[in-house]
Design an enzyme around this catalytic site. Structure first.
Site, PDB file in Angstrom:
ATOM      1  N   ASN A  10      76.924  -0.498   0.117  1.00  0.00           N
ATOM      2  CA  ASN A  10      76.454  -1.473   1.122  1.00  0.00           C
ATOM      3  C   ASN A  10      76.419  -0.846   2.435  1.00  0.00           C
ATOM      4  O   ASN A  10      77.406  -0.400   2.999  1.00  0.00           O
ATOM      5  CB  ASN A  10      77.553  -2.633   1.022  1.00  0.00           C
ATOM      6  CG  ASN A  10      77.251  -3.837   2.009  1.00  0.00           C
ATOM      7  OD1 ASN A  10      76.180  -3.792   2.631  1.00  0.00           O
ATOM      8  ND2 ASN A  10      78.312  -4.372   2.367  1.00  0.00           N
ATOM      9  N   LYS A  12      75.169  -2.075   5.121  1.00  0.00           N
ATOM     10  CA  LYS A  12      75.681  -3.312   6.333  1.00  0.00           C
ATOM     11  C   LYS A  12      74.438  -3.247   7.199  1.00  0.00           C
ATOM     12  O   LYS A  12      73.425  -3.236   6.659  1.00  0.00           O
ATOM     13  CB  LYS A  12      77.208  -3.182   6.550  1.00  0.00           C
ATOM     14  CG  LYS A  12      78.025  -2.865   5.668  1.00  0.00           C
ATOM     15  CD  LYS A  12      79.552  -3.142   6.361  1.00  0.00           C
ATOM     16  CE  LYS A  12      80.747  -2.611   5.280  1.00  0.00           C
ATOM     17  NZ  LYS A  12      81.958  -3.400   5.492  1.00  0.00           N
ATOM     18  N   HIS A  96      79.169 -11.597   0.282  1.00  0.00           N
ATOM     19  CA  HIS A  96      80.068 -10.657   0.811  1.00  0.00           C
ATOM     20  C   HIS A  96      80.957 -11.215   1.917  1.00  0.00           C
ATOM     21  O   HIS A  96      80.556 -12.397   2.772  1.00  0.00           O
ATOM     22  CB  HIS A  96      79.315  -9.724   1.654  1.00  0.00           C
ATOM     23  CG  HIS A  96      79.748  -8.342   2.067  1.00  0.00           C
ATOM     24  ND1 HIS A  96      80.678  -8.251   2.992  1.00  0.00           N
ATOM     25  CD2 HIS A  96      79.995  -7.338   1.423  1.00  0.00           C
ATOM     26  CE1 HIS A  96      81.282  -7.169   3.380  1.00  0.00           C
ATOM     27  NE2 HIS A  96      81.015  -6.392   2.120  1.00  0.00           N
ATOM     28  N   GLU A  98      81.906 -10.552   4.935  1.00  0.00           N
ATOM     29  CA  GLU A  98      81.330 -10.675   6.227  1.00  0.00           C
ATOM     30  C   GLU A  98      80.264 -11.839   6.490  1.00  0.00           C
ATOM     31  O   GLU A  98      80.224 -12.403   7.486  1.00  0.00           O
ATOM     32  CB  GLU A  98      80.678  -9.199   6.488  1.00  0.00           C
ATOM     33  CG  GLU A  98      81.589  -8.134   6.802  1.00  0.00           C
ATOM     34  CD  GLU A  98      81.289  -6.780   6.682  1.00  0.00           C
ATOM     35  OE1 GLU A  98      80.117  -6.599   6.312  1.00  0.00           O
ATOM     36  OE2 GLU A  98      82.197  -5.921   6.369  1.00  0.00           O
ATOM     37  N   GLU A 168      86.813  -7.780  -3.807  1.00  0.00           N
ATOM     38  CA  GLU A 168      86.984  -7.171  -2.627  1.00  0.00           C
ATOM     39  C   GLU A 168      87.904  -8.017  -1.686  1.00  0.00           C
ATOM     40  O   GLU A 168      87.342  -9.063  -1.068  1.00  0.00           O
ATOM     41  CB  GLU A 168      85.556  -7.005  -1.790  1.00  0.00           C
ATOM     42  CG  GLU A 168      84.525  -6.433  -2.470  1.00  0.00           C
ATOM     43  CD  GLU A 168      83.582  -5.970  -1.206  1.00  0.00           C
ATOM     44  OE1 GLU A 168      83.358  -4.675  -1.339  1.00  0.00           O
ATOM     45  OE2 GLU A 168      82.839  -6.647  -0.921  1.00  0.00           O
ATOM     46  N   GLY A 174      86.746  -2.125   5.134  1.00  0.00           N
ATOM     47  CA  GLY A 174      86.712  -1.337   6.312  1.00  0.00           C
ATOM     48  C   GLY A 174      88.108  -1.111   7.195  1.00  0.00           C
ATOM     49  O   GLY A 174      87.769  -0.787   8.333  1.00  0.00           O
ATOM     50  N   SER A 211      87.489  -0.303   1.156  1.00  0.00           N
ATOM     51  CA  SER A 211      88.142   1.392   1.625  1.00  0.00           C
ATOM     52  C   SER A 211      87.962   2.251   0.367  1.00  0.00           C
ATOM     53  O   SER A 211      88.907   3.364   0.502  1.00  0.00           O
ATOM     54  CB  SER A 211      89.282   1.192   2.239  1.00  0.00           C
ATOM     55  OG  SER A 211      89.161   0.267   3.339  1.00  0.00           O
TER      56      SER A 211
HETATM   57  C1  PEP Z   1      81.969  -3.655   1.753  1.00  0.00           C
HETATM   58  O1  PEP Z   1      81.219  -3.608   2.660  1.00  0.00           O
HETATM   59  O2  PEP Z   1      81.668  -4.202   0.629  1.00  0.00           O
HETATM   60  C2  PEP Z   1      83.208  -2.644   1.726  1.00  0.00           C
HETATM   61  C3  PEP Z   1      83.981  -2.432   0.692  1.00  0.00           C
HETATM   62  O3  PEP Z   1      83.109  -1.670   3.035  1.00  0.00           O
HETATM   63  P1  PEP Z   1      84.471  -0.332   2.938  1.00  0.00           P
HETATM   64  O4  PEP Z   1      83.885   0.395   1.894  1.00  0.00           O
HETATM   65  O5  PEP Z   1      84.043   0.240   4.203  1.00  0.00           O
HETATM   66  O6  PEP Z   1      85.664  -1.135   3.020  1.00  0.00           O
END
Ligand code: PEP
Length: 253
Positions: A10, A12, A96, A98, A168, A174, A211
């Site tokens: 992703n 973003k 997601h 976000e 997630e 992040g 992460s």
């Molecule tokens: C994500 O954007 O779905 C994500 C898991 O980000 P990160 O790997 O940076 O934690």
């Protein structure tokens, strides 16, 4: 459990069209032949066409970060599933954290978008996860169930085949914090249970996200309930992304 690993990057709101094209071109040249891993990437909407062009002859699939439920109309700033298909998009993220946190996405609108994507032949990658507060309150399972229920209500057994779930934990996205292996295994089992109770015959593909990096991925993918990962930060660092792909290729199913 899925027959192949699935690794989704992703991007973003990173990599505009020029940078995204360059990144995709280098990735296409450096990615090894894949025997047990599917690699998908989600550039920002404005970069989708450039990346689709660049990856057309590669094994990498290109997806969107969101899709609207309507095919067209007065929905400023949104993207129709038809427009995505027009440029060769085969899948999309939905819900997601976000989107849910910053843009008021609810489980109901996520379900509407998911239904529309699947109806148009776009594979839906539905993201679910609890916040730190919800986790501390012992509400993780309740939250996941509430996020999935509206999606399940709209999905037929036949289209469930093209649904991917990404667990997630919001507090792990992040932040550099990762859920423990025990928690990941237990939560994936719980999600599989919700799926089975719904009566779908097929097995769901369930990814872990939060992460993930080359240092922790081997152990995470070693959990038998985990089919792959949804990766943010490490997916736009080329060496790390290639390392993650190599780990997926080296790990037994
Ligand atoms: C994500 O954007 O779905 C994500 C898991 O980000 P990160 O790997 O940076 O934690």
């Amino acid at each position: 459990m899925a027959e192949r690993h699935l690794l989704i990057g992703n991007w973003k709101m990173n990599l505009g069209p020029t940078q995204a094209r360059e990144f995709a071109s280098t990735l296409a040249h450096r990615i090894p032949a894949l025997t047990r891993t599917d690699v998908w990437v989600c550039p920002p909407t404005i970069s989708l066409s450039a990346v689709c062009d660049e990856l057309r002859r590669s094994s990498i699939s290109v997806g969107a970060q969101n899709v609207h439920w309507a095919k067209s109309g007065a929905y400023t700033g949104e993207t129709s599933p038809d427009f995505l298909k027009d440029i060769g998009i085969t899948f999309s993220l939905l819900g997601h954290s976000e989107r849910r946190t910053y843009f008021g996405e609810t489980s109901e609108t996520v379900a509407m978008r998911t239904e529309s994507a699947l109806a148009e032949g776009i594979t839906a990658v539905v993201c679910i996860g609890e916040t730190e507060q919800e986790r501390m309150a012992g509400a993780t399972q309740k939250v996941l169930q509430e996020q999935l229920e509206p999606v399940f209500k709209r999905i037929e057994a036949t289209t469930a085949l093209r649904l991917v779930l990404a667990y997630e934990p919001v507090w792990a996205i992040g932040t550099g914090k990762v859920a423990s292996l025990e928690d990941i295994a237990a939560t994936h089992q719980f999600i599989r249970g919700l799926w089975t109770n719904r009566g779908y015959q097929c097995q769901p593909t369930i990814l872990y996200g939060g992460s993930v990096n080359p240092q922790n991925f081997r152990e995470i993918l070693g959990i038998k309930e985990v089919d792959g990962a949804l990766v943010g930060g490490a997916s736009i660092k080329l060496d790390q992304w290639l390392d993650l792909i190599a780990i997926a290729e080296a790990t037994g199913i």
